[in-house]
Design an enzyme around this catalytic site. Structure first.
Site, PDB file in Angstrom:
ATOM      1  N   CYS A   1      -8.680   3.812 -30.808  1.00  0.00           N
ATOM      2  CA  CYS A   1      -9.922   4.459 -31.207  1.00  0.00           C
ATOM      3  C   CYS A   1     -10.878   4.649 -30.029  1.00  0.00           C
ATOM      4  CB  CYS A   1     -10.596   3.614 -32.272  1.00  0.00           C
ATOM      5  SG  CYS A   1     -10.791   1.927 -31.732  1.00  0.00           S
TER       6      CYS A   1
ATOM      7  N   PRO B   1       4.638  -5.037  -0.310  1.00  0.00           N
ATOM      8  CA  PRO B   1       4.703  -3.827  -1.130  1.00  0.00           C
ATOM      9  C   PRO B   1       4.855  -4.149  -2.615  1.00  0.00           C
ATOM     10  CG  PRO B   1       6.827  -4.223  -0.090  1.00  0.00           C
ATOM     11  CD  PRO B   1       5.882  -5.290   0.431  1.00  0.00           C
ATOM     12  N   GLY B   2       4.172  -3.386  -3.419  1.00  0.00           N
ATOM     13  CA  GLY B   2       4.311  -3.517  -4.873  1.00  0.00           C
ATOM     14  C   GLY B   2       4.813  -2.209  -5.452  1.00  0.00           C
TER      15      GLY B   2
ATOM     16  N   GLY C   1       0.761  -1.248   0.000  1.00  0.00           N
ATOM     17  CA  GLY C   1       0.000   0.000   0.000  1.00  0.00           C
ATOM     18  C   GLY C   1       0.783   1.283   0.000  1.00  0.00           C
TER      19      GLY C   1
HETATM   20  N1  LLP Z   1      -1.280  -7.075  -1.332  1.00  0.00           N
HETATM   21  C1  LLP Z   1      -2.537  -7.184  -1.790  1.00  0.00           C
HETATM   22  C2  LLP Z   1      -3.414  -8.188  -1.214  1.00  0.00           C
HETATM   23  C3  LLP Z   1      -2.989  -6.317  -2.803  1.00  0.00           C
HETATM   24  O1  LLP Z   1      -4.232  -6.421  -3.236  1.00  0.00           O
HETATM   25  C4  LLP Z   1      -2.112  -5.348  -3.340  1.00  0.00           C
HETATM   26  C5  LLP Z   1      -2.539  -4.465  -4.420  1.00  0.00           C
HETATM   27  C6  LLP Z   1      -0.791  -5.283  -2.851  1.00  0.00           C
HETATM   28  C7  LLP Z   1      -0.414  -6.160  -1.832  1.00  0.00           C
HETATM   29  C8  LLP Z   1       0.217  -4.300  -3.368  1.00  0.00           C
HETATM   30  O2  LLP Z   1      -0.156  -3.004  -3.081  1.00  0.00           O
HETATM   31  P1  LLP Z   1       0.826  -1.781  -3.390  1.00  0.00           P
HETATM   32  O3  LLP Z   1       2.000  -1.860  -2.439  1.00  0.00           O
HETATM   33  O4  LLP Z   1       1.281  -1.910  -4.786  1.00  0.00           O
HETATM   34  O5  LLP Z   1      -0.005  -0.592  -3.143  1.00  0.00           O
HETATM   35  N2  LLP Z   1      -3.874  -1.089 -10.432  1.00  0.00           N
HETATM   36  C9  LLP Z   1      -3.872  -0.099  -9.377  1.00  0.00           C
HETATM   37  C10 LLP Z   1      -3.383  -0.675  -8.076  1.00  0.00           C
HETATM   38  C11 LLP Z   1      -4.138  -1.885  -7.620  1.00  0.00           C
HETATM   39  C12 LLP Z   1      -3.594  -2.489  -6.351  1.00  0.00           C
HETATM   40  C13 LLP Z   1      -4.195  -3.828  -6.097  1.00  0.00           C
HETATM   41  N3  LLP Z   1      -3.700  -4.498  -4.930  1.00  0.00           N
HETATM   42  C14 LLP Z   1      -3.036   1.095  -9.813  1.00  0.00           C
HETATM   43  O6  LLP Z   1      -2.536   1.111 -10.950  1.00  0.00           O
HETATM   44  O7  LLP Z   1      -2.912   2.069  -9.090  1.00  0.00           O
END
Ligand code: LLP
Length: 432
Positions: A360, A292-293, A257
């Site tokens: 398009c 974290p992503g 997050g």
């Molecule tokens: N863990 C779970 C269970 C999740 O659902 C997610 C992201 C993460 C970890 C990683 O979260 P992060 O650290 O990246 O915030 N497509 C959207 C973001 C969708 C996130 C979905 N879940 C965007 O482009 O902003």
């Protein structure tokens, strides 16, 4: 333009990382020791370009912030699942958070350890459960009562015990975009906080499950640590109630997050984000886990694109580029802002452009109303595109997906070939 002053803040300033990966040199934009223009001439456009130094700096920031704790950083594969990226993190000792059997296969192919994989997601199929059990993953983050029963049955058939955590929904407002907030009552994710105790009791009674932890994830692109700390506090209350019933947990997974800077946001540094959370866990024995992503890859990548046409309009000017919403969906989907910078800035008249792709649809835009000095054929870098860029790309309009490269000092590693049109319909059939 002065060679040392790029038109807009470079990547390193546009994020909270120390790594000076994107910078101006010789009047052009470089990533590490590679000119982006060289990448475009060798690999074409659109191409996703990532910096290994930036990936490593981001991961190390998490590791350092957690130094001295029993903790595992499980990179959320959905943010960017390229094998090259996964292999960088696997080498650094990362665990992985997956949401499908496909992501598990990628992690294993990239050298990731199965016993450091957590499996999230509301719709795990039987086949995915079997695959993950056979691989020996660390934990299933179970998201419903029905999934609990199914996992017990599948594990029984496989002659294994499934390690589980319940993903609980702590019902805190992460104060982010509604599409990416996941911890509120109305979301499809996790089990209701009020039901968690009963579900843990049920899990304890099922013969083929082994309760190991608890998980939560409240949303993405969080800029304030307070909601996470609030969620952690709630989760800990539950952990203690479970312990009182003889259900002792080994780990607490707090999800992902942490947000990044796309435009003018001021996300906390990892250590500052974690500080209030870690405070909550002072003196606890449970291992902490994070997923974290975006904060690991978002600002480590950009999308390199070339201007095909300039099209002056009555009310707006369009810069039509060769990347489109199929390559980077975030602007179209969330109205997300990505900085757009000239790769080889030159003198000329600055104009305000709609930066759009060839698809398009009116929703096919990458940026609205940007002041740019551009000519046909110029290269542009769409910044902060490392997370949820390539992974959300599609083949809409039969557009082959972009190439991907990782820059490592003066080396360019092609980590994904550009798709060919032939590949796009190789598995389709005409009717006789
Ligand atoms: N863990 C779970 C269970 C999740 O659902 C997610 C992201 C993460 C970890 C990683 O979260 P992060 O650290 O990246 O915030 N497509 C959207 C973001 C969708 C996130 C979905 N879940 C965007 O482009 O902003």
């Amino acid at each position: 333009m002065n060679a040392s002053t790029p038109a807009r803040p470079p990547l390193s300033q546009a994020s909270h990382w120390p790594a000076p990966t994107l910078h101006a040199r010789e009047g052009a934009l470089w990533l590490e020791d590679v000119a982006l223009a060289d990448i475009a001439s060798r690999f074409g456009t659109p191409t996703y370009v990532y910096s290994r130094a930036a990936l490593e700096a981001a991961f190390n920031a998490w590791q350092q912030a957690l130094a001295g704790r029993r903790a595992l950083v499980c990179y959320a594969v959905k943010a960017n699942s390229n094998l090259g990226i996964l292999s960088v993190f696997a080498r650094l000792g990362a665990g992985f958070d997956i949401v499908s059997g496909g992501e598990l296969a990628r992690v294993l192919a990239a050298g990731g350890r199965a016993d450091q994989v957590v499996f999230s997601g509301v719709g795990k199929s039987r086949a995915e459960m079997r695959q993950a059990l056979e691989a020996g993953i660390r934990c299933f983050n179970v998201e419903s009562a029905a999934e609990l029963e199914r996992l017990d049955a599948v594990a029984g058939e496989a002659g294994r015990k499934a390690p589980i955590a319940l993903r609980v929904n702590p019902d805190v407002d992460p104060k982010t975009h509604p599409y990416i907030s996941t911890g509120l009552k109305g979301n499809k994710f996790g089990v209701a906080f009020a039901d968690a105790l009963a579900l843990y009791r049920r899990a304890a009674a099922l013969p083929n499950l082994r309760i190991t932890g608890i998980a939560c994830h409240i949303g993405s692109q969080l800029l304030d640590p307070a909601p996470m700390a609030e969620a952690a506090q709630k989760v800990l209350g539950l952990v203690d109630r479970l312990a009182a019933e003889g259900i002792a947990l080994e780990h607490i997974d707090l999800g992902g997050g942490l947000g990044i800077r796309y435009r003018d946001e001021t996300p906390p540094a990892v250590a500052d984000y974690l500080a209030p959370l870690l405070q909550v866990f002072t003196g606890r024995h449970e291992e902490l886990c994070f997923e974290p992503g975006r904060s690991l890859v978002g600002n480590a990548g950009l999308l390199l694109t070339r201007v095909e046409y300039l099209k002056p309009g009555e009310t707006k000017n369009f810069a039509i580029v060769d990347a489109a919403m199929n390559d980077l969906a975030r602007p179209a989907l969330y109205d997300a802002w990505h900085d757009v910078v000239a790769v080889t800035p030159h003198d000329g008249e600055e104009q305000v452009y709609e930066v759009v792709g060839p698809i398009c649809e009116s929703g096919d835009f990458l940026a609205h109303g940007r002041s740019l000095k551009v000519c046909e054929g110029d290269l542009l870098a769409i910044l902060s595109a490392g997370a949820y860029g390539m992974t959300m790309s599609s083949n809409y309009n039969t557009r082959p997906r972009a190439a991907e490269v990782i820059v490592d000092r003066d080396q360019i590693h092609p980590v994904r070939e550009r798709e060919t049109v032939a590949e796009l319909f190789a598995s389709e059939h005409t009717l006789p």
